[in-house]
Design a protein around this motif. Structure first.
Motif, mmCIF file in Angstrom:
data_model
loop_
_atom_site.group_PDB
_atom_site.id
_atom_site.type_symbol
_atom_site.label_atom_id
_atom_site.label_comp_id
_atom_site.label_asym_id
_atom_site.label_seq_id
_atom_site.Cartn_x
_atom_site.Cartn_y
_atom_site.Cartn_z
ATOM 1 N N LEU A 279 0.829 -1.198 0.000
ATOM 2 C CA LEU A 279 0.000 0.000 0.000
ATOM 3 C C LEU A 279 0.867 1.252 0.000
ATOM 4 O O LEU A 279 0.548 2.244 -0.658
ATOM 5 C CB LEU A 279 -0.914 -0.019 1.227
ATOM 6 N N LEU A 280 1.982 1.216 0.709
ATOM 7 C CA LEU A 280 2.866 2.369 0.751
ATOM 8 C C LEU A 280 3.403 2.707 -0.640
ATOM 9 O O LEU A 280 3.461 3.874 -1.027
ATOM 10 C CB LEU A 280 4.022 2.098 1.716
ATOM 11 N N ALA A 281 3.766 1.693 -1.398
ATOM 12 C CA ALA A 281 4.270 1.926 -2.753
ATOM 13 C C ALA A 281 3.178 2.541 -3.637
ATOM 14 O O ALA A 281 3.453 3.423 -4.455
ATOM 15 C CB ALA A 281 4.766 0.626 -3.360
ATOM 16 N N LEU A 282 1.939 2.093 -3.475
ATOM 17 C CA LEU A 282 0.845 2.663 -4.260
ATOM 18 C C LEU A 282 0.577 4.112 -3.868
ATOM 19 O O LEU A 282 0.277 4.957 -4.715
ATOM 20 C CB LEU A 282 -0.421 1.829 -4.074
ATOM 21 N N MET A 283 0.666 4.407 -2.573
ATOM 22 C CA MET A 283 0.405 5.770 -2.121
ATOM 23 C C MET A 283 1.515 6.732 -2.532
ATOM 24 O O MET A 283 1.254 7.906 -2.794
ATOM 25 C CB MET A 283 0.242 5.785 -0.597
ATOM 26 N N LEU A 284 2.732 6.265 -2.597
ATOM 27 C CA LEU A 284 3.856 7.129 -2.953
ATOM 28 C C LEU A 284 4.071 7.243 -4.454
ATOM 29 O O LEU A 284 4.874 8.049 -4.902
ATOM 30 C CB LEU A 284 5.138 6.615 -2.286
#
Length: 99
Positions: free
Chosen positions: A77-82
């Motif tokens: 999820l962090l990769a998608l948000m960034l």
């Protein structure tokens, strides 16, 4: 260290330097000058092989750790948000706006 009189040399015999024949030296250890201290050399070879195996195992653990880290970061999820999209054409509307 005192060698018993009935002890044989027992050094594994080889052909063409590296090819083991399966036979062993049967000369009494006290009279065998050809294979002097062969046991120490054999132990050193075994120790060297152990070090090589441990080094290779360490490399493989490092590769596994890198693969596992890449797998956990792959779709997180962090990769998608960034993740940011770049608008290359200034004339096209911004897809991120809600208008």
């Amino acid at each position: 260290m005192q060698v018993p009189a009935d002890e044989v040399c027992g050094c594994p015999l080889v052909r063409d330097v590296f090819e083991l024949t399966g036979d062993f030296c049967r000369v009494p250890k006290r009279r065998c000058n050809r294979h002097y201290c062969w046991e120490k050399l054999r132990r050193a070879e075994v120790d060297l092989e152990r070090v090589r195996v441990w080094y290779k195992l360490d490399e493989l653990f490092e590769q596994e750790r890198n693969v596992r880290a890449a797998m956990t970061n792959r779709a997180g999820l962090l990769a998608l948000m960034l993740h940011q999209t770049i608008q290359h054409d200034p004339l096209s509307p911004d897809l991120r706006s809600h208008r």
